[in-house]
Design a protein around this motif. Structure first.
Motif, PDB file in Angstrom:
ATOM      1  N   THR A   1       9.975   2.810  -7.642  1.00 50.88           N
ATOM      2  CA  THR A   1       9.536   2.191  -6.397  1.00 50.88           C
ATOM      3  C   THR A   1      10.210   2.884  -5.225  1.00 50.88           C
ATOM      4  O   THR A   1      11.444   2.846  -5.071  1.00 50.88           O
ATOM      5  N   TYR A   2       9.408   3.562  -4.398  1.00 47.86           N
ATOM      6  CA  TYR A   2       9.933   4.322  -3.270  1.00 47.86           C
ATOM      7  C   TYR A   2      10.091   3.402  -2.057  1.00 47.86           C
ATOM      8  O   TYR A   2       9.162   2.681  -1.667  1.00 47.86           O
ATOM      9  N   THR A   3      11.266   3.475  -1.450  1.00 44.96           N
ATOM     10  CA  THR A   3      11.533   2.688  -0.246  1.00 44.96           C
ATOM     11  C   THR A   3      12.280   3.550   0.756  1.00 44.96           C
ATOM     12  O   THR A   3      12.836   4.609   0.426  1.00 44.96           O
ATOM     13  N   VAL A   4      12.290   3.084   2.001  1.00 43.60           N
ATOM     14  CA  VAL A   4      13.150   3.641   3.051  1.00 43.60           C
ATOM     15  C   VAL A   4      13.843   2.462   3.713  1.00 43.60           C
ATOM     16  O   VAL A   4      13.314   1.345   3.732  1.00 43.60           O
TER      17      VAL A   4
ATOM     18  N   ILE B   1       9.623  13.708   9.584  1.00 41.23           N
ATOM     19  CA  ILE B   1       8.921  13.042   8.478  1.00 41.23           C
ATOM     20  C   ILE B   1       9.947  12.539   7.464  1.00 41.23           C
ATOM     21  O   ILE B   1      10.813  13.301   7.008  1.00 41.23           O
ATOM     22  N   LEU B   2       9.814  11.247   7.128  1.00 38.37           N
ATOM     23  CA  LEU B   2      10.760  10.646   6.180  1.00 38.37           C
ATOM     24  C   LEU B   2      10.353  10.948   4.744  1.00 38.37           C
ATOM     25  O   LEU B   2       9.177  11.202   4.444  1.00 38.37           O
ATOM     26  N   GLU B   3      11.348  10.880   3.857  1.00 36.75           N
ATOM     27  CA  GLU B   3      11.137  11.026   2.427  1.00 36.75           C
ATOM     28  C   GLU B   3      11.669   9.772   1.723  1.00 36.75           C
ATOM     29  O   GLU B   3      12.413   8.980   2.319  1.00 36.75           O
ATOM     30  N   PRO B   4      11.273   9.582   0.458  1.00 40.11           N
ATOM     31  CA  PRO B   4      11.735   8.375  -0.248  1.00 40.11           C
ATOM     32  C   PRO B   4      13.256   8.241  -0.232  1.00 40.11           C
ATOM     33  O   PRO B   4      13.974   9.227  -0.379  1.00 40.11           O
TER      34      PRO B   4
END
Length: 842
Positions: free
Chosen positions: A479-482, A592-595
């Motif tokens: 599960t990818y979150t920021v 740009i954000l990453e996981p």
């Protein structure tokens, strides 16, 4: 005075039918009985009583009354008081018979097929007053015949049948009708009436101009005896229209041993009918419900053969079977047939033998040729609900998961097509098929569906109980979150909503500068920028430093079997500025954000919320004041409040400050207080629970502050501080281990011991060397020792509070022991002195 009339035919018949009874009593009793009966017959002649009033006469049911008017359709049953008493007695007997049986018999009766119809108070067979007169009804004494003449002549007459069997018609005379059916009686009466009513017959080709209608009015009572295996056997007085079911209902029906299939009706020592109640119970047909006559006998013999059917039939019960009835007919006609879930392959039959019981596995296809024996216990099981003969189960990332028929979907591709295909996230490279082997163990088969589509491998043939699982590619991913924290509106917005909901407007409800930073975790979405994440988090706070945003990214170290590539770096830091209005413009960061990125929005170093302090008591302008500078002190706020007034006591001024402890600080402080109490052997301390948020009183020297602004007593103020300046107090308070805790007037120059004396002095448990004074400004001073012997007590000022603790229990025991030793030592010393004197004298 009551006028007696000549007794009617009913009364005379009643007296004759009770000849045996009358012979047992004297003449005086007979006369009284005749007077009573005549009075009853003449009751309607008493003034004030309606002429159409009558009394209840039907057996066990509400009666209808006959008004005697023309074409009356109501009907009543003629009976006498003695018969009614006898019927009431039988009813009571029936009720007692039902109440006195034990629970086992009650349960047995409930299981017998047909028993409930006689035990249901909502079912009744009584309808004598409303039923049409049967054509084969046989007339007898005490019946009433209604004759209506209409047409050219008009006449109406209600005529009772006399004990001799005649009816007396005016101008015609006696007509004998007893023993005739109602149809036969009609013909005879019309024939006799035509002698005086010429218009009843056609003559000279002219049609008849007069009609005669003959009908049955009130009916007589007959006596029927019920014997054998019934709930309440006995003789019942019932209306002459009663039938077999009427009387059986009165008697409560067959009991637990009575037959339902061969109920006999005996008339004049001859068997006139055999009644099978199952005909009524299964078809609702009353064709065997024959009419009864006076002195009929209903005999209910014990049953001959019974079986019990339990399980999956519509009406499980105990059934009475006749010779020649097979099990198929019994189940379909009597038990209502099988339930849909019944297992018809094998029926379990438990049968009694001469020595023991035996079990028969009865095949369901030979029920028509199986004739059960008395005592057979037949069990019908249900099918296996948790098994399907042709089911396969499909689940996972498909549009229509569930159970499917193997016959309609023999292969995997047909099954997937029937289920409307895969979802977009389906992982086709590995579909799992779990199959049940012949030995009931399970095996796992992995299938690459893409190879089936490309023809690399053949389509998979499915089997019964196969379970196919299609996995989701998204579910297989982590599960990818920021996450973002700092000066964002996520928590601030929630707190603001709670504040408005509670209606709080106090200063204490204002946000402090020590609020926990807001933290928000959001699902990762591709191409999400820092500005996008901030918008999801509710935007920036006013305090946000937009020129310094940090992003910490995980360091993805890929292991390549080379230990030298392992580095201490665990994350990468990116720092940049963002557009304060978060608009999509050339000035946006485009980062740009990453996981699993962590975003930090710092607070502006020059930003401060308003801070407030309160000043209370003896100043010119008390109230709430906002701090103007970070270094604003006690002296500045007092001056802003206009200074002290004439009643102020600056030596007693206090500063109240709110203290907020963390969970770890609360735990540590509680432990320290407990250890202090355990280790203190001189005095007992009362340990209070440590509060996480509390107000702390700080002793200040306002006199020194006002005299010298640069004094060290001029403290820096904090948000939420409260300055209290009281009036000059005139008392001193004493409490603790003293004889009389109280307050007394302050006397300038008076010592500590003076105030202790005002309270009655110390007690034997006073810890004098631990005594202390709490001053009006919140500061504390303790007792000191001079040379370790003399107590030097603190100075007492106006408004002070003297506290004397209690000696610790261990110290008390030690003091008592030392006192005892001292006393013993003194006593021994005295005795030694006396002995020496005696020796000197000698």
């Amino acid at each position: 005075m009551l006028q007696l009339k000549k007794p009617s035919n009913l009364v005379l018949k009643t007296i004759k039918s009770r000849h045996s009874f009358m012979s047992a009593v004297n003449l005086r009793s007979i006369s009284l009985l005749m007077i009573a009966l005549w009075s009853l017959n003449s009751f309607a002649q008493i003034p004030g009583i309606p002429a159409n009033m009558s009394f209840p006469t039907s057996v066990g049911r509400p009666t209808t009354t006959s008004t005697g008017t023309k074409n009356s359709s109501s009907r009543k049953v003629t009976e006498i008081a003695a018969e009614k008493n006898e019927v009431d007695s039988l009813k009571r007997k029936k009720e007692l018979a039902l109440n006195e049986v034990d629970s086992n018999i009650v349960n047995l009766r409930k299981k017998i097929f047909g028993y409930s119809i006689f035990n249901n108070s909502k079912i009744t067979f009584d309808s004598y007053a409303r039923m049409a007169t049967p054509k084969n009804y046989v007339l007898g004494p005490d019946d009433e015949i209604i004759i209506d003449i209409n047409g050219y002549s008009e006449s109406h007459a209600t005529l009772p049948v006399s004990p001799d069997g005649n009816i007396k018609v005016d101008r015609v005379g006696n007509i004998f009708v007893s023993g005739l059916t109602i149809e036969e009686a009609k013909k005879r009466i019309v024939s006799r009436l035509s002698q005086i009513y010429v218009g009843l017959k056609a003559s000279g080709g002219a049609p008849a101009n007069t009609t005669a209608t003959i009908s049955l009015g009130n009916i007589r009572t007959i006596r029927v005896t019920v014997i054998g295996e019934v709930i309440a056997p006995g003789t019942y007085a019932v209306p002459s229209l009663a039938k077999v079911f009427n009387v059986l209902y009165q008697a409560g029906g067959p009991n637990e041993n009575g037959t339902f299939r061969e109920i006999k009706v005996i008339r004049g020592k001859k068997l006139v009918a055999r009644v099978d109640l199952y005909d009524l119970l299964t078809t609702g047909n009353l064709r065997q419900d024959i009419a009864l006559q006076d002195q009929d006998i209903i005999q209910v013999t014990p049953y001959k053969s019974r079986i019990e059917i339990v399980g999956k039939v519509k009406k499980p019960a105990i059934f009475e079977v006749l010779p020649g009835e097979n099990l198929e007919m019994i189940i379909n006609d009597y038990a209502g047939g099988f339930l849909p879930e019944a297992y018809k392959g094998v029926l379990k039959v438990t049968r009694f033998t001469d020595k023991e019981r035996k079990l028969i596995d009865l095949s369901g296809d030979i029920l028509a040729s199986f004739f059960p024996k008395s005592g057979d216990f037949i069990t019908i099981d249900q099918i296996l609900f948790n098994r399907y003969e042709n089911a396969i189960n499909l689940k996972g990332a498909i549009f229509r998961p569930g159970r499917y028929s193997l016959n309609d979907n023999p292969t995997l591709t047909k099954l997937i097509k029937r289920a409307d295909g895969f979802k977009e996230d389906a992982f086709l490279d590995r579909i799992t098929l779990v199959r049940l082997k012949d030995d009931l163990t399970k095996e796992n088969i992995a299938i690459n569906y893409r190879d089936i589509l490309s023809g690399v491998i053949p389509d998979v043939t499915l089997k019964r109980e196969d379970e196919i699982t299609v996995y989701s590619g998204i579910e297989m991913m982590e599960t990818y979150t920021v996450r973002i924290q700092g000066e964002i509106n996520l928590i601030a917005r929630e707190k603001l909503a709670e504040r408005f909901a509670s209606g709080s407007t106090s200063v204490g409800a204002l946000p402090s500068n020590t609020e926990t930073p807001s933290v928000g975790t959001f699902p990762y979405v591709k191409n999400m920028t820092v500005e996008d994440l901030i918008v999801k988090a509710g935007g920036l706070k006013e305090s946000a430093a937009t020129g310094r945003v940090e992003v910490i990214r995980r360091k993805k170290n890929i292991w390549k079997d080379d230990p030298s590539q392992i580095t201490p770096t665990i994350g990468e830091k990116f720092q940049f500025g963002i557009n304060p209005d978060l608009s999509i413009s050339p000035s946006a960061s485009k980062f740009i954000l990453e996981p699993f990125d962590e975003v930090f929005v710092r607070s502006s170093p020059n930003y401060e919320r308003q801070q407030f302090v309160s000043i209370e008591g003896q100043v010119i302008f008390p109230g709430v004041y906002a701090l103007e500078r970070k270094d604003e002190k006690l002296y500045d706020v007092v001056k802003r409040a206009g200074g002290l007034n004439a009643q102020a006591y600056p030596a007693g001024a206090t500063l109240i400050r709110k203290v907020r402890l963390t969970d770890q600080e609360v735990e540590r402080k509680s432990k320290q207080l407990q250890e202090l109490n355990d280790n203190n052997t001189d005095a007992t301390l009362r340990v209070e629970p440590v509060k996480q948020v509390y107000e702390e009183s700080i002793g200040i020297d306002l006199v020194d502050v006002l005299s010298d602004e640069s004094s060290k007593s001029n403290l820096l103020l904090q948000d939420g501080d409260i300055i209290r300046i009281p009036k000059e107090p005139q008392t001193v308070r004493m409490q603790g281990e003293i004889l009389y805790p109280t307050s007394t007037r302050f006397i300038g120059g008076a010592s500590f011991k003076h105030y202790i004396s005002e309270a009655g002095g110390f007690t034997s448990l006073s810890a004098r060397k631990r005594s202390y004074v709490i001053y009006a400004n919140g500061s504390v001073d303790r007792t000191r020792k001079l040379l370790g012997i003399i107590n030097i007590y603190p100075k007492v000022n106006p408004g002070a509070e003297i506290v004397v603790p209690r000696i610790n229990q261990k110290q008390l025991v030690t003091q008592q022991l030392l006192s005892t030793i001292s006393t013993i030592t003194a006593s021994l010393s005295g005795i030694t002195t006396i002995v020496l004197l005696i020796r000197t004298i000698q």
